[in-house]
Design a protein around this motif. Structure first.
Motif, PDB file in Angstrom:
ATOM      1  N   ASP A   1       0.606  -1.116   0.056  1.00 25.38           N
ATOM      2  CA  ASP A   1       0.039  -0.103   0.189  1.00 25.38           C
ATOM      3  C   ASP A   1       0.679   1.300   0.011  1.00 25.38           C
ATOM      4  O   ASP A   1       0.462   2.249  -0.765  1.00 25.38           O
ATOM      5  CB  ASP A   1      -0.960  -0.019   1.185  1.00 25.38           C
ATOM      6  N   LEU A   2       1.813   1.174   0.827  1.00 23.71           N
ATOM      7  CA  LEU A   2       2.701   2.382   0.717  1.00 23.71           C
ATOM      8  C   LEU A   2       3.540   2.495  -0.621  1.00 23.71           C
ATOM      9  O   LEU A   2       3.865   3.874  -0.858  1.00 23.71           O
ATOM     10  CB  LEU A   2       3.812   2.193   2.029  1.00 23.71           C
ATOM     11  N   LEU A   3       3.878   1.544  -1.017  1.00 27.30           N
ATOM     12  CA  LEU A   3       4.583   1.642  -2.280  1.00 27.30           C
ATOM     13  C   LEU A   3       3.737   2.153  -3.479  1.00 27.30           C
ATOM     14  O   LEU A   3       3.875   3.216  -4.354  1.00 27.30           O
ATOM     15  CB  LEU A   3       5.265   0.287  -3.025  1.00 27.30           C
ATOM     16  N   ALA A   4       2.383   1.738  -3.232  1.00 29.54           N
ATOM     17  CA  ALA A   4       1.321   2.172  -4.373  1.00 29.54           C
ATOM     18  C   ALA A   4       1.133   3.776  -4.278  1.00 29.54           C
ATOM     19  O   ALA A   4       0.848   4.400  -5.110  1.00 29.54           O
ATOM     20  CB  ALA A   4      -0.018   1.469  -4.093  1.00 29.54           C
ATOM     21  N   ALA A   5       1.139   4.239  -2.899  1.00 27.43           N
ATOM     22  CA  ALA A   5       0.911   5.670  -2.761  1.00 27.43           C
ATOM     23  C   ALA A   5       2.159   6.484  -3.253  1.00 27.43           C
ATOM     24  O   ALA A   5       2.126   7.518  -3.719  1.00 27.43           O
ATOM     25  CB  ALA A   5       0.901   5.904  -1.207  1.00 27.43           C
ATOM     26  N   ALA A   6       3.288   5.636  -3.525  1.00 21.46           N
ATOM     27  CA  ALA A   6       4.476   6.305  -4.028  1.00 21.46           C
ATOM     28  C   ALA A   6       4.521   6.187  -5.530  1.00 21.46           C
ATOM     29  O   ALA A   6       5.435   6.613  -6.361  1.00 21.46           O
ATOM     30  CB  ALA A   6       5.857   5.559  -3.503  1.00 21.46           C
ATOM     31  N   GLY A   7       3.549   5.570  -5.931  1.00 20.45           N
ATOM     32  CA  GLY A   7       3.321   5.371  -7.669  1.00 20.45           C
ATOM     33  C   GLY A   7       4.096   4.049  -8.095  1.00 20.45           C
ATOM     34  O   GLY A   7       4.301   3.798  -9.185  1.00 20.45           O
ATOM     35  N   VAL A   8       4.295   2.978  -7.239  1.00 18.46           N
ATOM     36  CA  VAL A   8       4.984   1.689  -7.395  1.00 18.46           C
ATOM     37  C   VAL A   8       4.189   0.402  -7.248  1.00 18.46           C
ATOM     38  O   VAL A   8       3.606   0.250  -6.049  1.00 18.46           O
ATOM     39  CB  VAL A   8       6.395   1.564  -6.537  1.00 18.46           C
ATOM     40  N   ARG A   9       3.634  -0.050  -8.450  1.00 17.92           N
ATOM     41  CA  ARG A   9       2.745  -1.289  -8.162  1.00 17.92           C
ATOM     42  C   ARG A   9       3.758  -2.524  -8.144  1.00 17.92           C
ATOM     43  O   ARG A   9       5.058  -2.503  -8.756  1.00 17.92           O
ATOM     44  CB  ARG A   9       1.938  -1.386  -9.523  1.00 17.92           C
ATOM     45  N   PRO A  10       3.170  -3.463  -7.606  1.00 16.13           N
ATOM     46  CA  PRO A  10       4.255  -4.757  -7.588  1.00 16.13           C
ATOM     47  C   PRO A  10       4.758  -5.307  -8.713  1.00 16.13           C
ATOM     48  O   PRO A  10       5.902  -5.572  -8.795  1.00 16.13           O
ATOM     49  CB  PRO A  10       3.122  -5.745  -7.008  1.00 16.13           C
ATOM     50  N   GLN A  11       3.943  -5.005  -9.905  1.00 16.66           N
ATOM     51  CA  GLN A  11       4.601  -5.414 -10.992  1.00 16.66           C
ATOM     52  C   GLN A  11       5.235  -4.506 -11.933  1.00 16.66           C
ATOM     53  O   GLN A  11       6.203  -5.037 -12.740  1.00 16.66           O
ATOM     54  CB  GLN A  11       3.462  -5.698 -12.176  1.00 16.66           C
ATOM     55  N   ASP A  12       5.631  -3.382 -11.279  1.00 16.44           N
ATOM     56  CA  ASP A  12       6.527  -2.533 -11.524  1.00 16.44           C
ATOM     57  C   ASP A  12       8.090  -2.571 -11.382  1.00 16.44           C
ATOM     58  O   ASP A  12       9.108  -2.081 -11.969  1.00 16.44           O
ATOM     59  CB  ASP A  12       6.116  -0.998 -11.343  1.00 16.44           C
ATOM     60  N   VAL A  13       7.987  -3.286 -10.261  1.00  7.36           N
ATOM     61  CA  VAL A  13       9.540  -3.416  -9.456  1.00  7.36           C
ATOM     62  C   VAL A  13      10.298  -4.492 -10.370  1.00  7.36           C
ATOM     63  O   VAL A  13       9.947  -5.622 -10.518  1.00  7.36           O
ATOM     64  CB  VAL A  13       9.129  -4.028  -8.257  1.00  7.36           C
ATOM     65  N   ASP A  14      11.484  -4.164 -10.796  1.00  5.76           N
ATOM     66  CA  ASP A  14      12.360  -4.954 -11.698  1.00  5.76           C
ATOM     67  C   ASP A  14      13.343  -5.578 -10.774  1.00  5.76           C
ATOM     68  O   ASP A  14      13.788  -6.777 -11.132  1.00  5.76           O
ATOM     69  CB  ASP A  14      13.126  -4.158 -12.729  1.00  5.76           C
TER      70      ASP A  14
END
Length: 280
Positions: free
Chosen positions: A95-108
């Motif tokens: 949730d915290l990452l989503a608030a920062a504009g990072v979705r799980p699938q975006d992480v490389d």
């Protein structure tokens, strides 16, 4: 959330938890009480609770956008993990990452600076009663030295009394082994591992055998993400004191002195894993 740009690399701080953890005389047994009192004026309240003597700490993840990829440095405590006290479960990393504009699938890429529970807990999430990688498209960079050391199949007994064998086994089985089984773990060997033109992982053993520092060099900017090399700002001016949860305290002290000397010589920003937001 805080954001800065170093050279061509964007850095976002995502804070999962901040508060008092334990008494300084327990965590830092070689530091006399007089030393905390002498430096109380600048350590309190962000790094020391002067009234209770508790170490103030932060659990956080650093998001780096570098060379077109999204990189996480450590993944915090996660949710529902064995042995995590209830007071720590105040925020959900996803949730915290989503608030920062990072979705799980975006992480490389997920960089685990070492394999203690508060650095790998967000590696996985519970789905259908099983722990699965939280970031489906990511590679997880883990030092082979730490992977082998903490693998319960190898029978290592943690040095610190604060790390029980069952707890260590649970951390490995819930937060490390699932990403390895999924084929997403990259076990790196040797003294360093280059991520891209601006980011390099370097071995910084002592706290654990495979503890690592991530070195950022981009344009004229320099930074060292040092993980658990430093737990309190007091260790910057008094580097010969070590926290009680390190596997090789003498080696940790030597490594800290070496890395801090390098930071001073190269004018590098030092970014420890557990420093909170200083308000002074």
């Amino acid at each position: 959330m805080q954001k800065i740009v170093l050279g061509k690399v964007e850095v976002i701080r995502v804070v999962e938890w901040h508060g008092g953890f334990s008494a300084t005389n327990v965590l830092f047994p070689t530091v006399p009480g007089e030393l905390w009192r002498r430096h109380e004026s600048w350590l309190a309240p962000d790094f020391l609770n002067a009234a209770t003597g508790e170490w103030q700490t932060t659990i956080q993840t650093w998001v780096l956008r570098s060379a077109g990829r999204t990189v996480l440095i450590d993944s915090g405590l996660g949710r529902g993990k064995h042995g995590v006290p209830e007071q720590f479960e105040r925020g959900d990393l996803l949730d915290l990452l989503a608030a920062a504009g990072v979705r799980p699938q975006d992480v490389d890429l997920v960089v685990n600076t070492h394999l203690h529970s508060d650095h790998v807990g967000g590696n996985t999430r519970l789905a259908g009663g099983e722990w699965i990688p939280a970031f489906p498209n990511a590679r997880y960079l883990i030092s082979r030295a730490d992977f082998d050391y903490w693998n319960p199949a190898n029978g290592h007994v943690p040095r610190s009394p604060l790390h029980s064998v069952p707890e260590v086994a649970a951390v490995f089985e819930q937060s490390v082994l699932p990403v390895h089984r999924a084929g997403q773990a990259v076990l790196w060997d040797g003294d360093s591992h280059r991520i891209d033109g601006d980011l390099v992982l370097e071995l910084a053993s002592g706290h654990t055998p495979g503890s690592a520092v991530l070195r950022l060099e981009s344009g004229t900017d320099r930074a060292l993400f040092v993980g658990d090399l430093i737990h309190s700002p007091l260790q910057v001016i008094e580097p010969d004191h070590e926290i009680c949860v390190s596997e090789d305290p003498a080696e940790a002290i030597r490594t800290r002195r070496r890395v801090l000397a390098r930071a001073a010589a190269t004018n590098s920003l030092v970014v420890p894993a557990h420093f909170g937001i200083h308000r002074a």
